[in-house]
Design a protein around this motif. Structure first.
Motif, PDB file in Angstrom:
ATOM      1  N   ASP A 165      -9.402   5.617  -4.470  1.00 35.24           N
ATOM      2  CA  ASP A 165      -8.376   5.384  -3.343  1.00 35.24           C
ATOM      3  C   ASP A 165      -7.889   3.856  -3.611  1.00 35.24           C
ATOM      4  O   ASP A 165      -6.772   3.544  -3.412  1.00 35.24           O
ATOM      5  CB  ASP A 165      -9.082   5.627  -1.988  1.00 35.24           C
ATOM      6  CG  ASP A 165      -8.922   7.089  -1.568  1.00 35.24           C
ATOM      7  OD1 ASP A 165      -8.678   8.014  -2.216  1.00 35.24           O
ATOM      8  OD2 ASP A 165      -9.765   7.563  -0.583  1.00 35.24           O
ATOM      9  N   PHE A 180      -2.098   0.818  -7.070  1.00 35.12           N
ATOM     10  CA  PHE A 180      -0.896   1.269  -8.017  1.00 35.12           C
ATOM     11  C   PHE A 180       0.201   1.671  -7.356  1.00 35.12           C
ATOM     12  O   PHE A 180       1.523   1.373  -7.741  1.00 35.12           O
ATOM     13  CB  PHE A 180      -1.333   2.703  -8.889  1.00 35.12           C
ATOM     14  CG  PHE A 180      -2.451   2.512  -9.937  1.00 35.12           C
ATOM     15  CD1 PHE A 180      -2.692   1.328 -10.349  1.00 35.12           C
ATOM     16  CD2 PHE A 180      -2.964   3.720 -10.223  1.00 35.12           C
ATOM     17  CE1 PHE A 180      -3.780   1.156 -11.273  1.00 35.12           C
ATOM     18  CE2 PHE A 180      -4.240   3.512 -11.023  1.00 35.12           C
ATOM     19  CZ  PHE A 180      -4.530   2.238 -11.704  1.00 35.12           C
ATOM     20  N   ASP A 181       0.022   2.119  -6.132  1.00 39.04           N
ATOM     21  CA  ASP A 181       1.230   2.466  -4.947  1.00 39.04           C
ATOM     22  C   ASP A 181       1.807   0.929  -4.601  1.00 39.04           C
ATOM     23  O   ASP A 181       2.992   1.055  -4.654  1.00 39.04           O
ATOM     24  CB  ASP A 181       0.720   3.255  -3.918  1.00 39.04           C
ATOM     25  CG  ASP A 181       0.354   4.485  -4.284  1.00 39.04           C
ATOM     26  OD1 ASP A 181       0.879   5.080  -5.069  1.00 39.04           O
ATOM     27  OD2 ASP A 181      -0.359   5.112  -3.478  1.00 39.04           O
ATOM     28  N   ALA A 182       0.852  -0.048  -4.362  1.00 43.99           N
ATOM     29  CA  ALA A 182       1.374  -1.346  -3.997  1.00 43.99           C
ATOM     30  C   ALA A 182       2.251  -2.046  -5.145  1.00 43.99           C
ATOM     31  O   ALA A 182       2.879  -2.929  -4.937  1.00 43.99           O
ATOM     32  CB  ALA A 182       0.333  -2.055  -3.446  1.00 43.99           C
ATOM     33  N   PRO A 229       4.029  -0.814  -8.328  1.00 39.00           N
ATOM     34  CA  PRO A 229       4.599   0.180  -9.035  1.00 39.00           C
ATOM     35  C   PRO A 229       5.003  -0.037 -10.436  1.00 39.00           C
ATOM     36  O   PRO A 229       5.352   0.787 -11.477  1.00 39.00           O
ATOM     37  CB  PRO A 229       5.736   0.689  -8.448  1.00 39.00           C
ATOM     38  CG  PRO A 229       6.148  -0.271  -7.254  1.00 39.00           C
ATOM     39  CD  PRO A 229       5.079  -1.240  -7.019  1.00 39.00           C
ATOM     40  N   ALA A 284      -5.555   3.856  -6.403  1.00 34.40           N
ATOM     41  CA  ALA A 284      -4.627   4.799  -6.036  1.00 34.40           C
ATOM     42  C   ALA A 284      -3.633   3.708  -5.062  1.00 34.40           C
ATOM     43  O   ALA A 284      -2.428   3.385  -5.403  1.00 34.40           O
ATOM     44  CB  ALA A 284      -4.811   5.840  -5.475  1.00 34.40           C
ATOM     45  N   ALA A 285      -4.234   2.996  -4.127  1.00 32.19           N
ATOM     46  CA  ALA A 285      -3.448   2.149  -3.228  1.00 32.19           C
ATOM     47  C   ALA A 285      -2.930   0.857  -4.264  1.00 32.19           C
ATOM     48  O   ALA A 285      -1.647   0.574  -3.914  1.00 32.19           O
ATOM     49  CB  ALA A 285      -4.376   1.463  -2.410  1.00 32.19           C
ATOM     50  N   ARG A 320       0.833   8.123 -13.843  1.00 32.44           N
ATOM     51  CA  ARG A 320       1.874   7.454 -13.575  1.00 32.44           C
ATOM     52  C   ARG A 320       2.344   6.526 -14.450  1.00 32.44           C
ATOM     53  O   ARG A 320       3.181   5.396 -14.073  1.00 32.44           O
ATOM     54  CB  ARG A 320       1.144   6.486 -12.374  1.00 32.44           C
ATOM     55  CG  ARG A 320       0.613   7.223 -10.996  1.00 32.44           C
ATOM     56  CD  ARG A 320      -0.251   6.370 -10.064  1.00 32.44           C
ATOM     57  NE  ARG A 320      -0.903   6.855  -9.289  1.00 32.44           N
ATOM     58  CZ  ARG A 320      -0.603   6.612  -7.955  1.00 32.44           C
ATOM     59  NH1 ARG A 320       0.120   5.681  -7.525  1.00 32.44           N
ATOM     60  NH2 ARG A 320      -1.356   7.097  -6.931  1.00 32.44           N
TER      61      ARG A 320
END
Length: 425
Positions: free
Chosen positions: A179, A185-187, A189, A182-183, A219
């Motif tokens: 997680d 990578f999301d923050a 992009p 993942a967080a 991603r």
């Protein structure tokens, strides 16, 4: 060293040739991990310094006697035959070493380059990675190795990218680590490259490399994997990790002479790593062309087959289980002791043999240097402090195959005395 299907002759002692563990669950220990008679035979193949309990074996691994003997023979030959050997036969012998390394990892020989260490391999991969464009981002974590962090920071100027640094959760969980990436990578992009350390030299934390690599790939993010400490310490299927780029050591847990590492570069991705310009007109598709080591310790490289023979005679599963057993013998009984923090989880997926601890309130470098000095001066136990963890400095404990339970118990008793005495509220 003479090997047959069932036994190995090591230094005059006949040791059973172990296969992979048949254990079904990660927490299961193969039947001979606690067979002290067997492990005394293994330990007898190492000459270690008397008078101290050596629990700092992460810098490099002590060569076993048959490996040291093979190295001495190789040094003698290289010294005796000189350039006559180097120009007329050594190339084929070094290629055979690459084949042995590749076979041990389960990959192609054309995907392996010999290096002086994992750092050199990873530097070649990071600096040679040619898919970054200005405005892209790269990401690394606090538990990654200092030199590799430096290489990622250097991409800011050389490639015009944003550099993102994250702190991994402490305490960690398997899903929590996934997680966290993942967080991140999301923050961010625009991340296109991530550094993943399979087993951290700072705390011993093992991250879910296979899952994070797959998540990153989905991603459009490439991963460079630092396996300097995991190969030989953990029981894992290297091809199963799904990595395209990795740096490994042979002089740590595989017990080769100092100055031998390896770079893994998946054949289909060779073009994404530039050749080292010092290699001139070398074959641009040759993985070895990505590294220029100059004149290295050829005798050390030529000794790798002997090191692999010794380690394979013990077996990957039994070796990993033994190191974990030694770690669990001190770390788990001390978990929950007032004033002491164990920095790798009990989850066997998240640690190998290495684990660090922190005495509560002691987060500075000076604090932890003092703790290691106390362990050595008062108890005869040699450890090392580690820095760079966002939550604070710590002390690393690293057993080896020659470590015995009595030595581990000495550490346990020492920490039971020290933690209450030194802990701060």
């Amino acid at each position: 060293m003479v090997i047959d299907r069932r036994n190995v002759m090591i230094g005059g002692a006949m040791l059973p040739l172990a296969g992979r563990s048949g254990a079904g669950l990660p927490s299961e220990v193969p039947h001979h991990a606690d067979d002290e008679a067997y492990w005394r035979q293994v330990a007898a193949q190492y000459d270690v310094a008397p008078g101290i309990i050596q629990l700092e074996n992460g810098n490099w691994g002590v060569m076993a006697r048959p490996v040291l003997a093979a190295y001495e023979r190789a040094v003698e030959r290289v010294n005796r035959e000189g350039s006559f050997y180097a120009r007329r036969g050594m190339g084929a012998d070094l290629h055979a070493v690459r084949v042995r390394v590749a076979t041990a990892l389960g990959v192609g020989a054309d995907e392996i380059a010999l290096t002086r260490n994992a750092t050199e391999a990873l530097q070649a991969l990071i600096d040679g990675y040619n898919r970054l464009r200005p405005g892209d981002a790269v990401l690394y974590a606090d538990l990654d190795y200092d030199s590799m962090q430096g290489c990622f920071e250097g991409l800011r100027a050389r490639r015009g990218v944003e550099v993102v640094r994250i702190a991994l959760p402490e305490p960690a969980t398997w899903q929590g680590l996934i997680d966290a990436y993942a967080a991140a990578f999301d923050a961010h992009p625009r991340v296109r490259l991530v550094l993943l350390t399979h087993l951290s030299h700072r705390t011993g934390l093992v991250i879910p490399v296979r899952e994070i690599v797959a998540m990153a790939r989905a991603r459009g993010i490439d991963a460079i994997v630092d396996a300097a400490h995991s190969w030989g310490q953990l029981d894992f299927d290297f091809p199963g990790l799904g990595v395209d780029f990795a740096g490994l050591n042979l002089h740590k847990w595989m017990g080769a002479p100092l100055g031998v590492g390896a770079m893994y570069l998946r054949k289909s991705r060779v073009g994404d790593i530039d050749p080292d310009p010092a290699n001139g007109a070398s074959d641009p598709l040759d993985v070895q062309a990505r590294v220029h080591t100059g004149t290295g310790d050829f005798a050390a490289q030529l000794t790798v087959p002997a090191a692999l023979d010794f380690q394979q005679a013990i077996g990957t599963g039994p070796r990993a289980a033994r190191l974990r057993l030694l770690r669990d013998r001190w770390a788990e009984p001390l978990r929950g002791i007032a004033g002491l923090d164990i920095l790798t989880p009990a989850d066997p997926r998240l640690h190998g043999g290495i684990t660090s601890f922190r005495i509560r309130g002691h987060v500075s470098v000076a604090d932890n240097v003092a703790i290691t000095r106390t362990l050595l001066d008062e108890f005869g136990i040699f450890t090392v402090h580690r820095t760079g963890v966002d939550a604070g400095a710590c002390v690393r404990v690293t057993p080896a195959l020659f470590t015995n339970p009595v030595q581990i118990d000495a550490l346990t008793q020492a920490l039971k005395l020290l933690a209450p005495r030194l802990a701060r509220s």
